[in-house]
Design a protein around this motif. Structure first.
Motif, PDB file in Angstrom:
ATOM      1  N   THR A  39       0.841  -1.198   0.000  1.00 22.75           N
ATOM      2  CA  THR A  39       0.000   0.000   0.000  1.00 22.75           C
ATOM      3  C   THR A  39       0.875   1.247   0.000  1.00 22.75           C
ATOM      4  O   THR A  39       0.624   2.187  -0.757  1.00 22.75           O
ATOM      5  N   SER A  58     -12.452  -0.334   2.272  1.00 23.92           N
ATOM      6  CA  SER A  58     -12.427  -0.928   3.611  1.00 23.92           C
ATOM      7  C   SER A  58     -11.337  -0.325   4.500  1.00 23.92           C
ATOM      8  O   SER A  58     -11.250  -0.672   5.672  1.00 23.92           O
ATOM      9  N   ASP A  59     -10.517   0.557   3.964  1.00 26.39           N
ATOM     10  CA  ASP A  59      -9.412   1.144   4.731  1.00 26.39           C
ATOM     11  C   ASP A  59      -9.568   2.664   4.724  1.00 26.39           C
ATOM     12  O   ASP A  59      -9.295   3.324   3.731  1.00 26.39           O
TER      13      ASP A  59
END
Length: 181
Positions: free
Chosen positions: A38, A99-100
């Motif tokens: 990421t 989701s983050d």
């Protein structure tokens, strides 16, 4: 690893082998492979964005008068070269952002900034507007940029020229096709 196997499919073993480090080093420095990938993907998008802005600024500086929008769009399209992995990672980051919250906030800030930069670049006569107004105006330019990027990733031969894009957006007559058709 961002290009192949991709952000979500890269394993510690793959990273360790390519970086010639132990898998434990990944955990020590980043916590997880996902955190490492990421961070790499976010960095790749920042690098591309910064290079694109520098190229747009250089085009404006080299122009004796006002640089044409067609030329600016050609600069944007040319900025994709050499950044395929980062551009691909953008789409995986969009999925991850669902989701983050941290990734979503970072991407939203990047988009907000890009919208203002694009508005100032493509709409120089409107530079006196507030940042919110510029962001709103820049949203249209960002939409075009996103579409161009998607086309370039999937079928680079189908990406239109800056001249054609400017003609269509400006509701002017279509330019004559060049020798390539």
């Amino acid at each position: 690893c961002l290009e192949h196997p991709g952000l979500s499919r890269t394993t510690a073993r793959v990273v360790a082998a390519r970086a010639r480090v132990s898998p434990a080093a990944i955990g020590y420095h980043f916590g997880t492979v996902r955190a490492l990938m990421t961070a790499a993907a976010l960095d790749a998008t920042r690098v591309w964005g910064n290079e694109m802005v520098q190229a747009l600024e250089a085009a404006q500086a080299q122009s004796l008068g006002e640089v044409s929008r067609a030329d600016l769009w050609d600069v944007v399209i040319a900025s994709f070269e050499g950044h395929r992995a980062g551009l691909l990672a953008t789409y995986e980051l969009l999925v991850l952002a669902q989701s983050d919250v941290t990734v979503r906030d970072i991407l939203r800030a990047q988009v907000d900034h890009a919208q203002v930069v694009l508005a100032r670049t493509f709409e120089p006569s409107r530079r006196d507007q507030t940042e919110d107004q510029l962001r709103h105006l820049g949203a249209a330019h960002y939409t075009i940029l996103s579409g161009l990027m998607t086309q370039w990733l999937l079928a680079p031969e189908s990406v239109v020229s800056g001249e054609l894009l400017d003609a269509v957006l400006g509701h002017r007559g279509m330019p004559e096709p060049g020798p390539e058709g």
